[in-house]
Design a protein around this motif. Structure first.
Motif, PDB file in Angstrom:
ATOM      1  N   ILE A   1       0.846  -1.198   0.000  1.00  0.00           N
ATOM      2  CA  ILE A   1       0.000   0.000   0.000  1.00  0.00           C
ATOM      3  C   ILE A   1       0.881   1.247   0.000  1.00  0.00           C
ATOM      4  CG2 ILE A   1      -1.635   1.349   1.385  1.00  0.00           C
ATOM      5  CD1 ILE A   1      -2.804  -1.447   2.280  1.00  0.00           C
ATOM      6  N   SER A  35      -5.222   1.019  -1.269  1.00  0.00           N
ATOM      7  CA  SER A  35      -4.394   1.969  -2.025  1.00  0.00           C
ATOM      8  C   SER A  35      -5.219   3.087  -2.659  1.00  0.00           C
ATOM      9  CB  SER A  35      -3.583   1.250  -3.098  1.00  0.00           C
ATOM     10  OG  SER A  35      -2.677   0.352  -2.526  1.00  0.00           O
ATOM     11  N   THR A  73      -4.190  -4.556  -0.707  1.00  0.00           N
ATOM     12  CA  THR A  73      -3.495  -3.525  -1.478  1.00  0.00           C
ATOM     13  C   THR A  73      -4.439  -2.872  -2.480  1.00  0.00           C
ATOM     14  OG1 THR A  73      -1.484  -4.841  -1.243  1.00  0.00           O
ATOM     15  CG2 THR A  73      -1.434  -3.064  -2.864  1.00  0.00           C
TER      16      THR A  73
END
Length: 173
Positions: free
Chosen positions: A27, A73, A69
């Motif tokens: 991330i 993100s 992720t």
């Protein structure tokens, strides 16, 4: 140079602390790389940086790290930096999640790493993500933008992703 290698993806459970540690690392990568690319005019559209570490996370560390992720993100980038905008956040979440699913699936089922495997992952998430974007926005041009503006980014994901994953293949985590 061996272009096709045997590859051992790792599947981590949600109860393992290292799942969240690796998720946080990827991330962070997906927070920093887009900021660098945005120094270039239209760098985000051209280089598609928000997807790079999602590809690595999912292909090497499995669906759970990939989805952590893929989801956090774009949301954190939106909250911290205003990019992506709230208007396109759903599209990025869909594409990122598709990328995580396809990458984890290809790695798990083939147990191989090659430029072709990575290319299949990239084309699959872009095609199906583009169809979802077309359905959500009603704009065919928006749906194919990554295939026009984002071609350098897709090529970077293929070559850079393959090189990064080839480097990670040496390590047992």
């Amino acid at each position: 140079m061996n272009l096709i290698t045997t590859f051992k993806p790792i599947s981590m459970g949600l109860s393992q602390s290292r799942t969240y540690l690796f998720g946080a690392i990827f991330i962070l990568g997906n927070l920093l790389l887009p900021q660098l690319c945005h120094f270039i005019p239209d760098g985000g559209k051209m280089w598609l940086p928000i997807y790079f570490f999602t590809l690595i996370a999912a292909y090497k560390f499995g669906l759970r790290v990939g989805l952590l992720t893929a989801i956090f993100s774009p949301v954190l980038n939106c909250l911290l930096f205003g990019m992506p905008s709230l208007a396109i956040l759903p599209v990025l979440l869909i594409k990122s999640s598709l990328l995580a699913g396809v990458a984890a699936g290809v790695a798990h089922y083939t147990q191989k790493l090659s430029l072709l495997h990575i290319a299949v992952v990239i084309v699959a998430y872009q095609v199906f993500g583009g169809m979802a974007e077309w359905l959500l926005t009603g704009s065919f041009m928006a749906a194919v933008q990554d295939f026009t503006w984002g071609l350098p980014g897709m090529l970077f994901q293929i070559v850079g992703g393959w090189l990064a994953l080839k480097g990670l293949a040496k390590y047992e985590f």
